[in-house]
Write a protein that holds these residues in place. Structure first.
Motif, PDB file in Angstrom:
ATOM      1  N   SER A 194       0.820  -1.201   0.000  1.00  0.00           N
ATOM      2  CA  SER A 194       0.000   0.000   0.000  1.00  0.00           C
ATOM      3  C   SER A 194       0.857   1.256   0.000  1.00  0.00           C
ATOM      4  CB  SER A 194      -0.935   0.003   1.218  1.00  0.00           C
ATOM      5  OG  SER A 194      -0.172  -0.013   2.415  1.00  0.00           O
ATOM      6  N   VAL A 195       0.183   2.388  -0.124  1.00  0.00           N
ATOM      7  CA  VAL A 195       0.806   3.704  -0.040  1.00  0.00           C
ATOM      8  C   VAL A 195      -0.006   4.518   0.962  1.00  0.00           C
ATOM      9  CG1 VAL A 195       1.523   5.781  -1.269  1.00  0.00           C
ATOM     10  CG2 VAL A 195       1.552   3.562  -2.443  1.00  0.00           C
ATOM     11  N   ILE A 196       0.636   4.919   2.067  1.00  0.00           N
ATOM     12  CA  ILE A 196      -0.052   5.624   3.146  1.00  0.00           C
ATOM     13  C   ILE A 196       0.661   6.949   3.418  1.00  0.00           C
ATOM     14  CG2 ILE A 196      -0.836   5.541   5.543  1.00  0.00           C
ATOM     15  CD1 ILE A 196      -2.178   3.450   3.859  1.00  0.00           C
ATOM     16  N   GLY A 197      -0.113   8.000   3.620  1.00  0.00           N
ATOM     17  CA  GLY A 197       0.435   9.302   3.974  1.00  0.00           C
ATOM     18  C   GLY A 197       0.043   9.683   5.389  1.00  0.00           C
ATOM     19  N   ALA A 198       0.895  10.488   6.053  1.00  0.00           N
ATOM     20  CA  ALA A 198       0.610  10.940   7.417  1.00  0.00           C
ATOM     21  C   ALA A 198       1.020  12.394   7.567  1.00  0.00           C
ATOM     22  CB  ALA A 198       1.332  10.070   8.438  1.00  0.00           C
ATOM     23  N   SER A 199       0.237  13.134   8.342  1.00  0.00           N
ATOM     24  CA  SER A 199       0.504  14.544   8.632  1.00  0.00           C
ATOM     25  C   SER A 199       0.328  14.777  10.119  1.00  0.00           C
ATOM     26  CB  SER A 199      -0.456  15.459   7.866  1.00  0.00           C
ATOM     27  OG  SER A 199      -0.474  15.174   6.496  1.00  0.00           O
ATOM     28  N   ASN A 232      -5.043   6.981   2.931  1.00  0.00           N
ATOM     29  CA  ASN A 232      -4.758   5.789   2.137  1.00  0.00           C
ATOM     30  C   ASN A 232      -4.748   6.172   0.665  1.00  0.00           C
ATOM     31  OD1 ASN A 232      -4.660   3.213   0.949  1.00  0.00           O
ATOM     32  ND2 ASN A 232      -6.865   2.961   1.142  1.00  0.00           N
ATOM     33  N   TRP A 233      -3.561   6.135   0.051  1.00  0.00           N
ATOM     34  CA  TRP A 233      -3.423   6.463  -1.360  1.00  0.00           C
ATOM     35  C   TRP A 233      -3.561   5.234  -2.253  1.00  0.00           C
ATOM     36  CZ3 TRP A 233      -3.327  11.338  -3.136  1.00  0.00           C
ATOM     37  CH2 TRP A 233      -3.027  12.365  -2.227  1.00  0.00           C
ATOM     38  N   LYS A 234      -3.204   4.070  -1.716  1.00  0.00           N
ATOM     39  CA  LYS A 234      -3.267   2.849  -2.519  1.00  0.00           C
ATOM     40  C   LYS A 234      -3.295   1.656  -1.581  1.00  0.00           C
ATOM     41  CE  LYS A 234      -0.814   0.276  -6.152  1.00  0.00           C
ATOM     42  NZ  LYS A 234       0.399   0.230  -7.012  1.00  0.00           N
TER      43      LYS A 234
END
Length: 397
Positions: A194-199, A232-234
């Motif tokens: 997967s591809v996950i982003g966090a801020s 969740n980007w992918k």
């Protein structure tokens, strides 16, 4: 200032432009094809500006100033060398996204990233603060590709640190705020590739439209100083996630912003002691099987709750087909699949039984008439069987 403008084809072994031991060179590439051989060094003592051309970097490139990329491609895909930034303060800007092979931040600098950055092979934060200002920093390599000493990433606006993940492997997002002087890391393990982003935002979530006063009854208060956002980007979006905080953290649990536009408790959540994991972050709130909807920002925050149990059991419903309260809901039961439900009428006759009561299996009362019923619900919570008993009023029009 010495400015080096490149517009031809150059084979670069080592370039050092120095005056009295100080470097003043500025690099402006207007079309050159630059080759940095293995064990070679390209030293830029000031700003690096890329307009046209390309760099094949298999050695090292040191930049002591800003980075400006006005084109989409800078480094050839075959590049595997390092680009090292050493300034005390520098800015990444320009119209194009820069894809670095290996990106290193050296020293105690503050690097403000105003345009998107991709890192293919490895990212070393060192002791620096990398501030993402409405921009994204992608780390494409899903292996052991992130290094740091005391460095961290701060975010503003839509800024986000994005990581590519292999299934079942845990990845760290070293987030923090220099304004608040705190670190609040996140560790995520995805169920699939997967591809996950966090801020991490150092402000009241209400400012961004996530009102702290829109909350479920069991929540007393939501942190007004900072909050996280995951995206969740992918992938499926099914993750195990841990939010790291200081041992002195006053809040007792984790909440997220739901599709109902309210803050609600995340289940299940366990509090863990991690004193040996990250210095200064000896406590974490961990949850397994969190679902992140594709392409949607999901805010998380620390919160204080009442002593109420994890389940909210409703005492009435009206299965009339209007789409409202048509089933008997036990809120948060999905987090505790080891359960058994029995429902009886006033005469003590069993009218409904379900093992593993679940939101997709809520009782719709179709086998019974309007009236009062009684339930016995067994749920295994924290390894122990707990029993809940009470009445249900069912009203059919």
């Amino acid at each position: 200032m010495i400015t080096k403008k490149l517009s031809g084809i150059f084979l670069v072994a080592t370039i050092l432009l120095m005056s009295g031991g100080n470097v003043f060179a500025q690099l402006v590439n207007n079309g050159a094809k630059i080759f940095i051989d293995q064990n070679a060094l390209l030293y830029v003592g000031d700003k690096a500006i890329h307009n046209y051309g390309s760099i094949l970097n298999n050695g090292e490139m040191i930049v002591e100033g800003d980075w400006v990329n006005n084109r989409s491609t800078v480094f050839a895909l075959e590049s595997n060398g390092k680009v090292i930034f050493t300034a005390k303060r520098a800015t990444f800007s320009g119209a194009g996204t820069t894809s670095f092979p290996r990106l290193v931040f050296s020293g105690l600098g503050i690097f403000e990233v105003k345009s998107n950055v991709d890192v293919r092979l490895s990212l070393d934060l060192g002791d620096a603060e990398v501030h993402l200002d409405d921009s994204q920093l992608h780390l494409d390599n899903s292996g052991s590709s992130l290094f740091r000493n005391k460095g961290f990433i701060s975010t503003l606006g839509s800024g986000q640190f994005v990581r590519y993940m292999d299934a079942g492997q845990e990845y760290v997002f070293p987030l923090g705020s220099s304004k608040l002087g705190i670190m609040r890391f996140v560790a995520i393990k995805s169920k699939d590739a997967s591809v996950i982003g966090a801020s991490f935002y150092d402000k009241d979530p209400s400012v961004d439209g996530y009102s702290r006063f829109s909350k479920e009854n069991a929540i007393v208060g939501v942190n007004d100083s900072y909050y996280h956002v995951l995206k969740n980007w992918k992938g499926s979006g099914a993750v195990d996630v841990s939010f790291y905080t200081a041992g002195t953290e006053k809040y007792t649990t984790l909440v997220n912003w739901t599709t109902k536009s309210t803050w609600d408790r995340v289940f299940p959540v366990s509090t863990q002691d991690n004193s040996s994991f990250f210095p200064g972050l000896s406590k974490s709130f961990a949850s397994q099987g969190v679902k992140l909807m594709s392409g949607v920002d999901v805010p998380f925050a620390f919160a204080e709750v009442t002593n109420a149990g994890p389940l909210e059991i409703y005492n009435a419903f009206s299965p009339d087909g209007d789409g409202k309260n048509d089933t008997w809901e036990v809120k948060n039961i999905d987090a505790f699949p080891d359960n058994d439900l029995k429902i009886f009428d006033r005469s003590g006759n069993l009218v409904y039984r379900m093992g593993g009561y679940h939101s997709s299996k809520y009782w719709d009362g179709q086998n019974a008439s309007s009236g009062t019923y009684f339930y016995v619900l067994r749920v295994k919570i924290d390894g122990k069987d707990q029993f809940f008993k009470g009445s249900i009023t069912m009203v059919k029009n």
